[in-house]
Write an enzyme that holds these catalytic residues in place. Structure first.
Site, PDB file in Angstrom:
ATOM      1  N   ASP A 103       8.008   6.318 -78.561  1.00  0.00           N
ATOM      2  CA  ASP A 103       7.939   4.950 -79.072  1.00  0.00           C
ATOM      3  C   ASP A 103       7.071   4.985 -80.338  1.00  0.00           C
ATOM      4  O   ASP A 103       7.563   5.285 -81.431  1.00  0.00           O
ATOM      5  CB  ASP A 103       7.330   4.117 -77.936  1.00  0.00           C
ATOM      6  N   LYS A 131      12.928   5.863 -80.066  1.00  0.00           N
ATOM      7  CA  LYS A 131      12.972   4.571 -80.762  1.00  0.00           C
ATOM      8  C   LYS A 131      12.296   4.742 -82.117  1.00  0.00           C
ATOM      9  O   LYS A 131      11.118   4.399 -82.276  1.00  0.00           O
ATOM     10  CB  LYS A 131      12.178   3.527 -79.969  1.00  0.00           C
ATOM     11  N   ARG A 165      12.501   2.109 -62.207  1.00  0.00           N
ATOM     12  CA  ARG A 165      12.547   3.535 -62.551  1.00  0.00           C
ATOM     13  C   ARG A 165      13.713   4.236 -61.881  1.00  0.00           C
ATOM     14  O   ARG A 165      14.221   5.235 -62.370  1.00  0.00           O
ATOM     15  CB  ARG A 165      11.248   4.237 -62.119  1.00  0.00           C
TER      16      ARG A 165
HETATM   17  C1  PRP Z   1       5.537   5.997 -71.889  1.00  0.00           C
HETATM   18  C2  PRP Z   1       6.447   7.207 -72.094  1.00  0.00           C
HETATM   19  C3  PRP Z   1       5.630   8.070 -73.020  1.00  0.00           C
HETATM   20  C4  PRP Z   1       4.897   7.053 -73.870  1.00  0.00           C
HETATM   21  C5  PRP Z   1       5.619   6.863 -75.158  1.00  0.00           C
HETATM   22  O1  PRP Z   1       4.633   6.286 -70.869  1.00  0.00           O
HETATM   23  O2  PRP Z   1       6.726   7.863 -70.894  1.00  0.00           O
HETATM   24  O3  PRP Z   1       4.708   8.874 -72.328  1.00  0.00           O
HETATM   25  O4  PRP Z   1       4.872   5.823 -73.136  1.00  0.00           O
HETATM   26  O5  PRP Z   1       4.973   5.929 -75.969  1.00  0.00           O
HETATM   27  P1  PRP Z   1       4.311   6.287 -77.373  1.00  0.00           P
HETATM   28  O6  PRP Z   1       5.302   7.081 -78.175  1.00  0.00           O
HETATM   29  O7  PRP Z   1       4.057   4.917 -77.950  1.00  0.00           O
HETATM   30  O8  PRP Z   1       3.044   7.049 -77.139  1.00  0.00           O
HETATM   31  P2  PRP Z   1       3.748   5.178 -70.132  1.00  0.00           P
HETATM   32  O9  PRP Z   1       2.370   5.202 -70.739  1.00  0.00           O
HETATM   33  O10 PRP Z   1       4.471   3.872 -70.135  1.00  0.00           O
HETATM   34  O11 PRP Z   1       3.601   5.761 -68.669  1.00  0.00           O
HETATM   35  P3  PRP Z   1       4.734   6.080 -67.554  1.00  0.00           P
HETATM   36  O12 PRP Z   1       5.514   7.281 -68.059  1.00  0.00           O
HETATM   37  O13 PRP Z   1       3.934   6.403 -66.332  1.00  0.00           O
HETATM   38  O14 PRP Z   1       5.606   4.851 -67.400  1.00  0.00           O
END
Ligand code: PRP
Length: 180
Positions: A103, A131, A165
């Site tokens: 992201d 994204k 999930r």
């Molecule tokens: C999400 C995803 C990545 C991160 C990406 O994890 O799995 O690790 O966010 O976002 P970024 O590019 O903005 O850093 P999340 O922190 O939501 O934890 P999860 O995997 O336990 O849902």
């Protein structure tokens, strides 16, 4: 289809085709390497399992859980390691970090930096979803399943409030769910 899902972005069949392609690319590139898949909890569990099932190269599996914190004004941030990779032989390992989504790019930017600093032989990244519109730091994954628009997606490991999930597809969440 789950009633909270507005549209399906990637069907089970599309996901299967993507994972097949990524596994073939990884097999091609890691034939003579010591591949260790580093799955980042929790979001990447379904993608990791699907990918492991199709990779034919000998591969080991490890897990990490991290959370990144960044400010809007700095390109760096800090990463909090909640579950660490405990290997003494990092210098011999070709790590492939497995993510469900990129992201802002902060998590993988920081994590690849950390594992390189610790002396891993090589560090690359594979993400199911990307994204690019949301990027806040410059980061390009080595392997990308699908680029997607900036919509609220869940399923195939991705959550909203820890739910969805387990959906076998990637779908766009109905706005009613998070604007209530
Ligand atoms: C999400 C995803 C990545 C991160 C990406 O994890 O799995 O690790 O966010 O976002 P970024 O590019 O903005 O850093 P999340 O922190 O939501 O934890 P999860 O995997 O336990 O849902």
């Amino acid at each position: 289809m789950n009633k909270d899902i507005k549209t399906i972005l990637l069907s089970e069949k599309q996901i299967d085709d993507i994972v097949t392609r990524l596994a073939a690319d990884i097999d091609r590139d890691y034939a003579d390497k010591r591949l260790v898949l580093v799955s980042i909890l929790k979001g990447s569990v379904m993608f990791t399992a699907a990918l492991m099932g199709k990779i034919q190269t000998n591969a080991e599996i490890e897990f990490m859980k991290v959370s990144s914190y960044g400010s809007q004004t700095k390109s760096t941030g800090c990463i909090s390691v909640l579950l660490d990779l405990k290997r003494e032989d990092l210098a011999e390992l070709d790590l492939l970090i497995v993510e469900d989504i990129v992201d802002s790019g902060r998590t993988l930017n920081l994590l690849t930096g950390l594992l390189r600093e610790r002396g891993a032989k090589s560090v690359r990244t594979v993400t199911m979803l990307d994204k690019p519109e949301r990027r806040e730091v410059s980061f390009t994954p080595d392997y990308i399943g699908a680029e997607i628009p900036d919509e609220f997606v869940v399923g195939f490991g991705l959550d909203y409030d820890e739910k969805y999930r387990n959906l076998p597809y990637v779908g766009v969440l109905h706005p009613d769910v998070y604007t209530k």
